[in-house]
Structure formats: structure tokens, C-alpha cells
Design a protein around this motif. Sequence first.
Motif, mmCIF file in Angstrom:
data_model
loop_
_atom_site.group_PDB
_atom_site.id
_atom_site.type_symbol
_atom_site.label_atom_id
_atom_site.label_comp_id
_atom_site.label_asym_id
_atom_site.label_seq_id
_atom_site.Cartn_x
_atom_site.Cartn_y
_atom_site.Cartn_z
ATOM 1 N N ARG A 19 -0.129 13.532 -16.240
ATOM 2 C CA ARG A 19 0.115 14.893 -16.706
ATOM 3 C C ARG A 19 1.610 15.108 -16.982
ATOM 4 N NH1 ARG A 19 -1.313 17.720 -12.349
ATOM 5 N NH2 ARG A 19 -3.476 17.225 -12.732
ATOM 6 N N GLU A 20 2.470 14.630 -16.074
ATOM 7 C CA GLU A 20 3.917 14.781 -16.263
ATOM 8 C C GLU A 20 4.404 13.985 -17.473
ATOM 9 O OE1 GLU A 20 5.552 13.635 -12.517
ATOM 10 O OE2 GLU A 20 5.037 15.535 -11.550
ATOM 11 N N GLU A 21 3.860 12.781 -17.683
ATOM 12 C CA GLU A 21 4.231 11.983 -18.852
ATOM 13 C C GLU A 21 3.831 12.700 -20.141
ATOM 14 O OE1 GLU A 21 2.476 8.132 -18.376
ATOM 15 O OE2 GLU A 21 3.892 7.535 -16.810
ATOM 16 N N LYS A 22 2.646 13.315 -20.156
ATOM 17 C CA LYS A 22 2.202 14.051 -21.333
ATOM 18 C C LYS A 22 3.112 15.242 -21.609
ATOM 19 C CE LYS A 22 -2.721 12.990 -21.333
ATOM 20 N NZ LYS A 22 -4.082 13.539 -21.194
ATOM 21 N N MET A 23 3.528 15.925 -20.552
ATOM 22 C CA MET A 23 4.411 17.074 -20.717
ATOM 23 C C MET A 23 5.778 16.633 -21.243
ATOM 24 S SD MET A 23 3.372 19.352 -17.402
ATOM 25 C CE MET A 23 4.675 20.532 -17.659
ATOM 26 N N ILE A 24 6.293 15.525 -20.740
ATOM 27 C CA ILE A 24 7.579 15.000 -21.214
ATOM 28 C C ILE A 24 7.468 14.596 -22.673
ATOM 29 C CG2 ILE A 24 9.182 13.058 -20.983
ATOM 30 C CD1 ILE A 24 8.707 13.256 -17.923
ATOM 31 N N ASN A 25 6.393 13.890 -23.035
ATOM 32 C CA ASN A 25 6.185 13.487 -24.432
ATOM 33 C C ASN A 25 6.052 14.701 -25.346
ATOM 34 O OD1 ASN A 25 6.332 10.777 -23.806
ATOM 35 N ND2 ASN A 25 4.124 10.527 -23.620
ATOM 36 N N SER A 26 5.365 15.733 -24.874
ATOM 37 C CA SER A 26 5.222 16.951 -25.659
ATOM 38 C C SER A 26 6.577 17.620 -25.856
ATOM 39 C CB SER A 26 4.263 17.913 -24.960
ATOM 40 O OG SER A 26 4.213 19.137 -25.639
ATOM 41 N N HIS A 27 7.387 17.650 -24.816
ATOM 42 C CA HIS A 27 8.724 18.245 -24.913
ATOM 43 C C HIS A 27 9.585 17.463 -25.903
ATOM 44 C CE1 HIS A 27 12.278 20.411 -23.708
ATOM 45 N NE2 HIS A 27 12.898 19.269 -23.455
ATOM 46 N N ILE A 28 9.531 16.142 -25.838
ATOM 47 C CA ILE A 28 10.306 15.297 -26.761
ATOM 48 C C ILE A 28 9.836 15.520 -28.194
ATOM 49 C CG2 ILE A 28 10.730 12.901 -27.448
ATOM 50 C CD1 ILE A 28 10.706 12.204 -24.440
ATOM 51 N N GLU A 29 8.526 15.591 -28.398
ATOM 52 C CA GLU A 29 7.968 15.820 -29.730
ATOM 53 C C GLU A 29 8.420 17.173 -30.284
ATOM 54 O OE1 GLU A 29 3.562 16.511 -31.647
ATOM 55 O OE2 GLU A 29 3.767 15.081 -29.998
ATOM 56 N N THR A 30 8.431 18.192 -29.430
ATOM 57 C CA THR A 30 8.885 19.510 -29.847
ATOM 58 C C THR A 30 10.358 19.487 -30.230
ATOM 59 O OG1 THR A 30 7.274 20.544 -28.384
ATOM 60 C CG2 THR A 30 9.086 21.933 -29.144
ATOM 61 N N THR A 47 0.841 -1.191 0.000
ATOM 62 C CA THR A 47 0.000 0.000 0.000
ATOM 63 C C THR A 47 0.876 1.241 0.000
ATOM 64 O OG1 THR A 47 -1.695 -1.175 1.249
ATOM 65 C CG2 THR A 47 -1.852 1.218 1.210
ATOM 66 N N ARG A 48 0.578 2.184 -0.919
ATOM 67 C CA ARG A 48 1.402 3.381 -1.066
ATOM 68 C C ARG A 48 0.671 4.660 -0.656
ATOM 69 N NH1 ARG A 48 3.280 3.671 -7.013
ATOM 70 N NH2 ARG A 48 4.221 5.571 -6.169
ATOM 71 N N PHE A 49 -0.659 4.635 -0.641
ATOM 72 C CA PHE A 49 -1.424 5.851 -0.423
ATOM 73 C C PHE A 49 -2.380 5.674 0.749
ATOM 74 C CE2 PHE A 49 -0.462 5.378 -4.932
ATOM 75 C CZ PHE A 49 0.337 6.494 -5.121
ATOM 76 N N CYS A 50 -2.671 6.795 1.416
ATOM 77 C CA CYS A 50 -3.527 6.745 2.595
ATOM 78 C C CYS A 50 -5.004 6.625 2.235
ATOM 79 C CB CYS A 50 -3.288 7.962 3.476
ATOM 80 S SG CYS A 50 -3.667 9.551 2.692
ATOM 81 N N CYS A 51 -5.385 7.085 1.047
ATOM 82 C CA CYS A 51 -6.793 7.026 0.644
ATOM 83 C C CYS A 51 -6.903 7.022 -0.875
ATOM 84 C CB CYS A 51 -7.560 8.219 1.227
ATOM 85 S SG CYS A 51 -6.953 9.814 0.667
ATOM 86 N N LYS A 52 -8.092 6.787 -1.362
ATOM 87 C CA LYS A 52 -8.346 6.753 -2.798
ATOM 88 C C LYS A 52 -8.093 8.118 -3.434
ATOM 89 C CE LYS A 52 -10.971 4.972 -6.396
ATOM 90 N NZ LYS A 52 -10.087 5.329 -7.477
ATOM 91 N N THR A 53 -8.381 9.173 -2.724
ATOM 92 C CA THR A 53 -8.171 10.522 -3.260
ATOM 93 C C THR A 53 -6.696 10.763 -3.564
ATOM 94 O OG1 THR A 53 -10.044 11.299 -1.961
ATOM 95 C CG2 THR A 53 -8.555 12.972 -2.823
ATOM 96 N N CYS A 54 -5.830 10.391 -2.619
ATOM 97 C CA CYS A 54 -4.385 10.563 -2.841
ATOM 98 C C CYS A 54 -3.922 9.699 -4.006
ATOM 99 C CB CYS A 54 -3.595 10.217 -1.584
ATOM 100 S SG CYS A 54 -3.707 11.485 -0.306
ATOM 101 N N ASN A 55 -4.458 8.495 -4.093
ATOM 102 C CA ASN A 55 -4.113 7.591 -5.193
ATOM 103 C C ASN A 55 -4.501 8.212 -6.530
ATOM 104 O OD1 ASN A 55 -3.584 5.455 -6.886
ATOM 105 N ND2 ASN A 55 -4.982 4.035 -5.901
ATOM 106 N N SER A 56 -5.718 8.747 -6.639
ATOM 107 C CA SER A 56 -6.201 9.358 -7.882
ATOM 108 C C SER A 56 -5.393 10.595 -8.246
ATOM 109 C CB SER A 56 -7.671 9.747 -7.746
ATOM 110 O OG SER A 56 -8.461 8.607 -7.541
ATOM 111 N N ARG A 57 -5.106 11.427 -7.269
ATOM 112 C CA ARG A 57 -4.347 12.644 -7.539
ATOM 113 C C ARG A 57 -2.926 12.317 -7.996
ATOM 114 N NH1 ARG A 57 -6.437 16.295 -2.437
ATOM 115 N NH2 ARG A 57 -8.523 16.640 -3.281
ATOM 116 N N PHE A 58 -2.325 11.307 -7.361
ATOM 117 C CA PHE A 58 -0.977 10.891 -7.756
ATOM 118 C C PHE A 58 -0.988 10.374 -9.194
ATOM 119 C CE2 PHE A 58 2.351 7.706 -8.233
ATOM 120 C CZ PHE A 58 3.467 8.398 -7.785
ATOM 121 N N TYR A 59 -1.985 9.555 -9.523
ATOM 122 C CA TYR A 59 -2.095 8.992 -10.868
ATOM 123 C C TYR A 59 -2.277 10.101 -11.902
ATOM 124 C CZ TYR A 59 -3.932 6.441 -14.854
ATOM 125 O OH TYR A 59 -4.138 5.943 -16.117
ATOM 126 N N LYS A 60 -3.158 11.068 -11.617
ATOM 127 C CA LYS A 60 -3.398 12.172 -12.549
ATOM 128 C C LYS A 60 -2.137 13.014 -12.737
ATOM 129 C CE LYS A 60 -8.345 12.659 -11.853
ATOM 130 N NZ LYS A 60 -9.429 13.524 -11.369
#
Length: 118
Positions: free
Chosen positions: A42-53, A25-38
Motif C-alpha cells: 500500500r505504501e509503495e502504491k502511494m509513493i508511486n502515485s505521488h511520483i506520478e502526480t 524470522t521477522r514476524f510472530c505469526c502469519k497474520t503479522c507477516n500478511s499485514r506487514f506485506y499489505k
Amino acid sequence: MSSNIQISRLCDYCGNSFIARTTVTRFCCKTCNSRFYKRKIREEKMINSHIETQNKISTPTTSSLIVDKPFLNINETCQLLRVSRTTLWRLIKDDRLKVTKLGSRVIIARDNIYELFK
């Protein structure tokens, strides 16, 4: 199978202490899990966008490739002159631009394009 394990852990997202029932178990609640996942997505999309640029910046544009060719096809000529296909075909039909046919392909010599502006 239920577990009676109680492990004190720190949440990977908010850093709060909590009691976990499993060792993974890594997160204290479902909210923290969802926020971490989002945030991770978001960071992966930004990295992919930077690489594409960076890839777009490093690859040569079509206009720089056109400069070196002595013969151009219809699309390349349209890009070079910055006119539509219709306009280019109208120039060809009016005999203002000379073309050469190779089978079904239409090839335009760069010299013929220069003569268009004389």
C-alpha cells in the motif's frame, strides 16, 4: 533439516516478543507477516502515485506545446478548438477552414484558424 535454535525476537509488525526457530524470522505469526506485506505494498502504491502526480505536474501539457506552433495537424487543431474530429472535417469540407496537404498529411495554418472566427 530441523533446527533446535530458539531465539527471542520482537515482531517487526506488532512488536510482541516471540521465540523464533531461525535467525531470519521477522514476524510472530502469519497474520503479522500478511499485514506487514499489505502495508508495504500500500505504501509503495502511494509513493508511486505521488511520483506520478509530480511528473504530471512538472511536464508541460499538450495545450502549452500547441501555442508555439505555427502549423497544426488535425489532432492538435481539435484540441485547440475543443471540437471533435467530425466537426473539424465538416468545417474543412464546407471550405470554412483552409488546409494544406503534404502528401497524405493535412496541415492547418494558425492564421487559417484565426480567420475562421472573423
